[in-house]
Design a protein around this motif. Structure first.
Motif: not given
Length: 210
Positions: A75-93
Protein backbone atom coordinates in the motif's frame (compact mmCIF):
# COMPACT_ATOMS: atom_id res chain seq x y z
CA UNK A 1 -35.36 6.44 -17.85
CA UNK A 2 -32.02 4.66 -17.47
CA UNK A 3 -29.19 5.18 -19.93
CA UNK A 4 -28.02 2.54 -22.32
CA UNK A 5 -25.79 0.00 -20.61
CA UNK A 6 -22.66 -1.45 -22.18
CA UNK A 7 -22.30 -5.20 -22.79
CA UNK A 8 -19.86 -5.40 -19.87
CA UNK A 9 -22.30 -3.76 -17.51
CA UNK A 10 -25.14 -5.98 -18.72
CA UNK A 11 -23.01 -9.04 -18.01
CA UNK A 12 -22.30 -7.81 -14.48
CA UNK A 13 -18.55 -7.98 -15.04
CA UNK A 14 -15.72 -5.90 -13.64
CA UNK A 15 -12.11 -5.54 -14.73
CA UNK A 16 -11.01 -7.25 -11.51
CA UNK A 17 -13.23 -10.26 -12.23
CA UNK A 18 -11.83 -10.54 -15.73
CA UNK A 19 -8.22 -10.35 -14.52
CA UNK A 20 -8.87 -12.94 -11.80
CA UNK A 21 -10.38 -15.33 -14.33
CA UNK A 22 -7.51 -14.76 -16.76
CA UNK A 23 -4.95 -15.41 -14.04
CA UNK A 24 -6.73 -18.64 -13.11
CA UNK A 25 -6.42 -19.82 -16.71
CA UNK A 26 -2.71 -18.96 -16.85
CA UNK A 27 -2.10 -20.69 -13.52
CA UNK A 28 -3.90 -23.81 -14.64
CA UNK A 29 -3.03 -24.11 -18.33
CA UNK A 30 -0.20 -21.64 -19.07
CA UNK A 31 -0.01 -18.34 -20.88
CA UNK A 32 -0.52 -19.85 -24.35
CA UNK A 33 -3.92 -21.12 -23.28
CA UNK A 34 -5.14 -17.59 -22.52
CA UNK A 35 -7.41 -16.39 -25.33
CA UNK A 36 -10.20 -13.84 -25.30
CA UNK A 37 -12.62 -16.51 -26.51
CA UNK A 38 -11.59 -18.96 -23.82
CA UNK A 39 -11.70 -16.26 -21.16
CA UNK A 40 -15.16 -15.23 -22.26
CA UNK A 41 -16.32 -18.85 -22.07
CA UNK A 42 -14.92 -19.14 -18.55
CA UNK A 43 -16.91 -16.05 -17.56
CA UNK A 44 -20.03 -17.10 -19.44
CA UNK A 45 -19.97 -14.24 -21.95
CA UNK A 46 -19.00 -13.62 -25.56
CA UNK A 47 -15.40 -12.56 -26.16
CA UNK A 48 -16.57 -9.19 -27.48
CA UNK A 49 -18.03 -8.38 -24.07
CA UNK A 50 -14.54 -8.39 -22.57
CA UNK A 51 -13.24 -5.62 -24.80
CA UNK A 52 -15.14 -3.00 -22.81
CA UNK A 53 -12.61 -3.54 -19.99
CA UNK A 54 -9.55 -4.90 -21.81
CA UNK A 55 -9.39 -3.58 -25.39
CA UNK A 56 -6.70 -6.01 -26.52
CA UNK A 57 -5.00 -9.17 -25.32
CA UNK A 58 -1.90 -7.09 -24.63
CA UNK A 59 -3.98 -4.92 -22.32
CA UNK A 60 -5.19 -8.06 -20.59
CA UNK A 61 -1.61 -9.26 -20.01
CA UNK A 62 -0.62 -5.79 -18.81
CA UNK A 63 -3.41 -6.10 -16.26
CA UNK A 64 -2.03 -9.42 -15.03
CA UNK A 65 1.44 -7.90 -14.63
CA UNK A 66 -0.21 -5.04 -12.77
CA UNK A 67 -1.58 -7.49 -10.21
CA UNK A 68 1.89 -8.90 -9.59
CA UNK A 69 3.63 -5.58 -9.02
CA UNK A 70 0.85 -3.83 -7.13
CA UNK A 71 0.78 -6.77 -4.71
CA UNK A 72 4.56 -6.64 -4.32
CA UNK A 73 4.79 -2.88 -3.81
CA UNK A 74 2.24 -2.89 -1.02
CA UNK A 75 0.00 0.00 0.00
CA UNK A 76 0.97 3.62 -0.59
CA UNK A 77 2.44 5.23 2.50
CA UNK A 78 3.38 1.91 4.10
CA UNK A 79 5.63 2.50 7.09
CA UNK A 80 9.26 1.43 7.37
CA UNK A 81 12.70 2.62 6.34
CA UNK A 82 13.82 2.27 2.73
CA UNK A 83 15.73 -0.99 3.26
CA UNK A 84 12.79 -2.66 4.97
CA UNK A 85 10.49 -1.47 2.18
CA UNK A 86 12.82 -2.86 -0.49
CA UNK A 87 13.14 -6.14 1.41
CA UNK A 88 9.37 -6.44 1.75
CA UNK A 89 8.94 -5.63 -1.95
CA UNK A 90 11.51 -8.24 -2.99
CA UNK A 91 10.09 -10.95 -0.73
CA UNK A 92 6.54 -10.28 -1.89
CA UNK A 93 7.54 -10.13 -5.56
CA UNK A 94 9.32 -13.49 -5.35
CA UNK A 95 6.39 -15.11 -3.54
CA UNK A 96 3.85 -13.73 -6.01
CA UNK A 97 5.88 -14.65 -9.10
CA UNK A 98 6.41 -18.21 -7.84
CA UNK A 99 2.68 -18.45 -7.19
CA UNK A 100 2.04 -17.52 -10.82
CA UNK A 101 5.00 -18.92 -12.81
CA UNK A 102 2.97 -18.91 -16.01
CA UNK A 103 3.52 -15.16 -16.19
CA UNK A 104 7.33 -15.42 -16.17
CA UNK A 105 7.63 -15.11 -19.99
CA UNK A 106 6.02 -11.65 -19.83
CA UNK A 107 6.91 -10.46 -16.33
CA UNK A 108 9.58 -8.04 -17.59
CA UNK A 109 7.13 -6.05 -19.74
CA UNK A 110 7.34 -2.28 -19.17
CA UNK A 111 4.91 -0.83 -16.65
CA UNK A 112 2.03 0.79 -18.53
CA UNK A 113 -1.19 0.60 -16.51
CA UNK A 114 -2.00 3.43 -14.09
CA UNK A 115 -1.91 1.10 -11.09
CA UNK A 116 1.47 -0.38 -12.06
CA UNK A 117 2.90 3.10 -12.62
CA UNK A 118 1.50 4.14 -9.23
CA UNK A 119 3.36 1.22 -7.61
CA UNK A 120 6.63 2.23 -9.30
CA UNK A 121 6.07 5.85 -8.30
CA UNK A 122 5.58 4.84 -4.68
CA UNK A 123 8.83 2.85 -4.57
CA UNK A 124 10.71 5.74 -6.18
CA UNK A 125 9.20 8.10 -3.61
CA UNK A 126 10.50 5.90 -0.80
CA UNK A 127 14.00 5.92 -2.26
CA UNK A 128 14.24 9.59 -3.20
CA UNK A 129 12.86 10.56 0.22
CA UNK A 130 15.75 8.60 1.74
CA UNK A 131 18.33 10.58 -0.27
CA UNK A 132 18.71 8.56 -3.47
CA UNK A 133 18.95 10.63 -6.63
CA UNK A 134 16.14 9.86 -9.05
CA UNK A 135 18.58 8.11 -11.40
CA UNK A 136 19.98 5.98 -8.57
CA UNK A 137 16.48 5.23 -7.31
CA UNK A 138 15.55 3.91 -10.76
CA UNK A 139 18.77 1.89 -10.97
CA UNK A 140 18.13 0.45 -7.51
CA UNK A 141 14.54 -0.54 -8.21
CA UNK A 142 15.43 -2.04 -11.60
CA UNK A 143 18.41 -3.99 -10.23
CA UNK A 144 16.35 -5.38 -7.37
CA UNK A 145 13.44 -6.32 -9.61
CA UNK A 146 15.69 -8.06 -12.15
CA UNK A 147 17.44 -9.97 -9.35
CA UNK A 148 14.13 -11.20 -7.93
CA UNK A 149 12.72 -12.19 -11.32
CA UNK A 150 15.93 -13.99 -12.26
CA UNK A 151 16.03 -15.92 -8.99
CA UNK A 152 12.35 -16.82 -9.21
CA UNK A 153 12.76 -17.88 -12.86
CA UNK A 154 15.60 -20.22 -11.92
CA UNK A 155 13.58 -21.67 -9.05
CA UNK A 156 10.58 -22.30 -11.30
CA UNK A 157 12.71 -23.83 -14.06
CA UNK A 158 14.92 -26.04 -11.91
CA UNK A 159 12.42 -27.19 -9.32
CA UNK A 160 13.91 -29.70 -6.87
CA UNK A 161 16.84 -31.36 -8.68
CA UNK A 162 18.59 -34.41 -7.36
CA UNK A 163 22.34 -34.60 -6.77
CA UNK A 164 24.46 -33.94 -9.87
CA UNK A 165 25.61 -37.01 -11.70
CA UNK A 166 29.30 -37.81 -11.92
CA UNK A 167 30.36 -36.77 -8.43
CA UNK A 168 33.53 -38.55 -7.33
CA UNK A 169 34.29 -38.26 -3.58
CA UNK A 170 38.03 -38.11 -4.10
CA UNK A 171 37.71 -35.40 -6.73
CA UNK A 172 34.72 -33.46 -5.42
CA UNK A 173 34.80 -33.84 -1.62
CA UNK A 174 33.15 -30.46 -0.94
CA UNK A 175 30.30 -31.08 -3.37
CA UNK A 176 29.74 -34.58 -1.99
CA UNK A 177 29.58 -33.15 1.53
CA UNK A 178 27.19 -30.42 0.40
CA UNK A 179 24.86 -33.01 -1.11
CA UNK A 180 25.01 -35.16 2.00
CA UNK A 181 24.26 -32.23 4.30
CA UNK A 182 21.78 -30.51 2.02
CA UNK A 183 23.92 -27.39 2.08
CA UNK A 184 22.83 -24.62 -0.27
CA UNK A 185 19.64 -26.43 -1.23
CA UNK A 186 17.11 -24.11 0.41
CA UNK A 187 15.86 -21.70 -2.25
CA UNK A 188 14.37 -19.23 0.21
CA UNK A 189 17.47 -19.19 2.40
CA UNK A 190 19.67 -18.60 -0.67
CA UNK A 191 17.38 -15.84 -1.87
CA UNK A 192 17.40 -14.05 1.47
CA UNK A 193 21.18 -14.31 1.78
CA UNK A 194 21.67 -12.74 -1.66
CA UNK A 195 18.99 -10.14 -0.99
CA UNK A 196 20.68 -9.09 2.25
CA UNK A 197 24.02 -8.78 0.46
CA UNK A 198 22.43 -6.66 -2.27
CA UNK A 199 20.65 -4.37 0.16
CA UNK A 200 23.78 -3.97 2.29
CA UNK A 201 25.64 -2.61 -0.72
CA UNK A 202 23.09 0.11 -1.49
CA UNK A 203 23.65 3.64 -0.28
CA UNK A 204 21.64 6.82 -0.81
CA UNK A 205 23.42 9.73 -2.47
CA UNK A 206 22.57 12.37 0.10
CA UNK A 207 24.18 15.15 -1.94
CA UNK A 208 22.22 14.42 -5.11
CA UNK A 209 19.43 16.62 -6.33
CA UNK A 210 16.20 14.77 -7.05
Amino acid sequence: MSGKRTPGVRAGLSRAQILDAALAIVDRDGLKALTMRGLGAALGVEAMTLYYYVPTKDALIDGLIEQIFVTAAGPVGHSGDWRSRLRAYAESLRTTVLKHPGLLPVIARPAVTPATLDAVEEMLRVLTSAGFSLARALDTLNALTVFVIGHASAEAAIGSPGPPAGLVPERHPLLVTAVAEGAGSDDQERFRYALSALLAGLRPDLSAQT
